[in-house]
Every structure is written in C-alpha cells, then in structure tokens.
Design an enzyme around this catalytic site. Sequence first.
Site, mmCIF file in Angstrom:
data_model
loop_
_atom_site.group_PDB
_atom_site.id
_atom_site.type_symbol
_atom_site.label_atom_id
_atom_site.label_comp_id
_atom_site.label_asym_id
_atom_site.label_seq_id
_atom_site.Cartn_x
_atom_site.Cartn_y
_atom_site.Cartn_z
ATOM 1 N N ASP A 166 0.866 -1.182 0.000
ATOM 2 C CA ASP A 166 0.000 0.000 0.000
ATOM 3 C C ASP A 166 0.903 1.233 0.000
ATOM 4 O O ASP A 166 1.517 1.555 1.017
ATOM 5 C CB ASP A 166 -0.903 0.011 1.237
ATOM 6 C CG ASP A 166 -1.987 -1.064 1.195
ATOM 7 O OD1 ASP A 166 -1.751 -2.118 0.569
ATOM 8 O OD2 ASP A 166 -3.051 -0.842 1.800
ATOM 9 N N LYS A 234 -6.956 3.241 -3.556
ATOM 10 C CA LYS A 234 -7.364 3.258 -2.155
ATOM 11 C C LYS A 234 -7.596 4.697 -1.718
ATOM 12 O O LYS A 234 -6.812 5.586 -2.052
ATOM 13 C CB LYS A 234 -6.281 2.589 -1.305
ATOM 14 C CG LYS A 234 -6.517 2.590 0.198
ATOM 15 C CD LYS A 234 -5.376 1.845 0.897
ATOM 16 C CE LYS A 234 -5.445 1.995 2.411
ATOM 17 N NZ LYS A 234 -4.335 1.301 3.096
ATOM 18 N N LYS A 270 -10.354 0.155 -2.649
ATOM 19 C CA LYS A 270 -10.286 -0.052 -1.208
ATOM 20 C C LYS A 270 -10.591 1.245 -0.470
ATOM 21 O O LYS A 270 -9.750 2.135 -0.383
ATOM 22 C CB LYS A 270 -8.904 -0.561 -0.800
ATOM 23 C CG LYS A 270 -8.730 -0.765 0.714
ATOM 24 C CD LYS A 270 -7.335 -1.276 1.037
ATOM 25 C CE LYS A 270 -7.077 -1.315 2.537
ATOM 26 N NZ LYS A 270 -5.724 -1.822 2.865
#
Length: 334
Positions: A166, A234, A270
């Site tokens: 991430d 995300k 996400k």
Amino acid sequence: MPTTVPAYGKDAAERLAAMADVTANEAALRRFLHGLPGVDAVGLQGRAASLGTRSIKTTAKAYAIDLAISMIDLTTLEGADTPGKVRALCAKGVHPDPTDRGVPKVAAICVYPDLVATAKEALLRGGAPEINVASVATAFPAGRAALPVKLADTRDAVAAGADEIDMVIDRGAFLTGRYMSVFEEIKAVKEACHREDGTAAHLKVIFETGELQTYDNVRRVSWLAMLAGADFIKTSTGKVAVNATPPVTLLMLEAVRDFHAATGVQVGVKPAGGIRTTKDAIKYLVMVNEVVGEQWLNPDWFRFGASSLLNDLLMQRQKLSTGRYSGPDYVTVD
C-alpha cells in the site's frame, strides 16, 4: 488471492498500448486528465445518499456480513505495534470468532514493513497462509521521502514476504500539477513490487482523498494511478481527519468501471478509514453491486481498510444467529 503479475488478454494489451500516447509527456498527461468529464458534486452526493437507503432482507444481510468480513484488511499501523500484537491480530484474522469456526477469514493483515515477516510466520503457523500480508510503504503515511528511500522501503517489505504493498502518492506533487512525477513514481514502485520468480506483490495506491480538495482531482488521480499500473486504488491512510466517504468511493468505482470499459483491465477499490459499522459496510457493498457489478464483489477486487469494523460485523452476525445482541465484551479487543 492472486499475487502474480496480472496477465491481460490480447485485447486489453492492445487497448492499453493505444493509450500510451496520453502518458508520453507532462503536457499529454495533463491534457488527458483535465479532459476527463467534470464531476457533478450535487449529483454524486445525491446518488451516494440514495444508494445508502437501500434495504436488504435478513438472508441477504447474513450473506453481506460474511462477504464484508472476507474483504477486510485487518490493520494495525501504530508506532507502539509489537510482534505480539501482530501475532494476536493474525490469530483474529484466521478465526475472527473463536466460538464459531464458520466465520470467514479476513482478506489480509496490514502492518508496517518491519513486521511483515512476523505476520507471515504467524499466519503460516495458524494454518492460513492464504491470508495475504499487506504492508504500507513509501514513507507512509505522509509520503515525504526521496524516491530511492521509498523504493528501498517497498523492496524490503516485498523481500520480507509482503503479498501487497500500500503506497501513498506525493500529494504535494499532484496538487501542484506535477502529474508525470506522480505517474513515474507509481510506475517505479510497481516495478519494485516484482520478485525474481516472476510474481509480484499487488500494488494499492493511496490517494488520501481528504487532502485532494475536489472531486475532479479524485477522478484525475484515479485515472493517473490506473494508467501507471495500480492493481487497487485506495481512498485514505486512515491518519487524517477525512478518510473514506461514500461519494468519493462512488466516484472511484465509476473510474475503475470506465477504465475497464476503455482498456479491459480490472482494478480493485479499497475505501479505508472511518468505516466502523455493519450498516456502513453494507452500504458500500450495495454501491459496488450497483456501480461496477458482481464482478467486483469479492476480496480480489474490493477491500475494507479497517481495524474496528470487524468487531461490529461479528456482533451483528451473532445477533442474526442467536436473536440476541451480545455486545462488545463477546469479541476480542485489538
């Protein structure tokens, strides 16, 4: 959940190649991103609100709760994290409710790079090596570091066994219009995710949407990240005041839908930060189904970044099965 480099079909590869000119230089990329349709803020917020009013029956709710549990990236990202805390979190991810082995496992355990090996070992010992280990990298959460430092951070996490990375974008570069700098950084981190055996950690690109100022910027950065090779986009780090919101997530889902239509490449989404209740999680699942369809309704393509959401899902699951609301004392405290 796959951790290999996505193998796109010939049609998708050809359509991606046809879009290469839009990332040829700064001017071309700027022209493309600013040529995307503007966002109707009122319409976006109205649609997000209307999707949040959908009601579902009890049987569908039970399915949605289990689906949401299976989509959670169970997360601990605190300066006081210890190997013991990570092992306990992994045990919870494997058996979220020790009294009910029918509860699904979570999708991933998300930790800092120095705790990746601890998480991998704990999941292996717990008999659940299929649960992915995600690691934040690239100077999380601010992203304020030189590119060589960010790449070293990523390579260390991948070498330790991370299945997913991430990364956080340089919001300062994006907000000052240095789009190619952000694009090249994502590409470089994507390359750092590769392993010698030909597989790669999946790359989730964090925008920190609460700092991007406008919905138009969210649409632009979504396309920028996907063009650079993001496997997931995300919303947030969970470390700022405004994290995931329904309108922003709806806009990102529309972006991945349109990118898939244009290129044939599927990208995951996400939302992270601030999603704490079963009611909220189900609203997001309804949104996924309505905007991008069932193809995205699985942990390979949709995740919740959360630490406290799991306990509420477990309590609601217990209520459906027993008719009684057991309360927080009946679930483990992270």
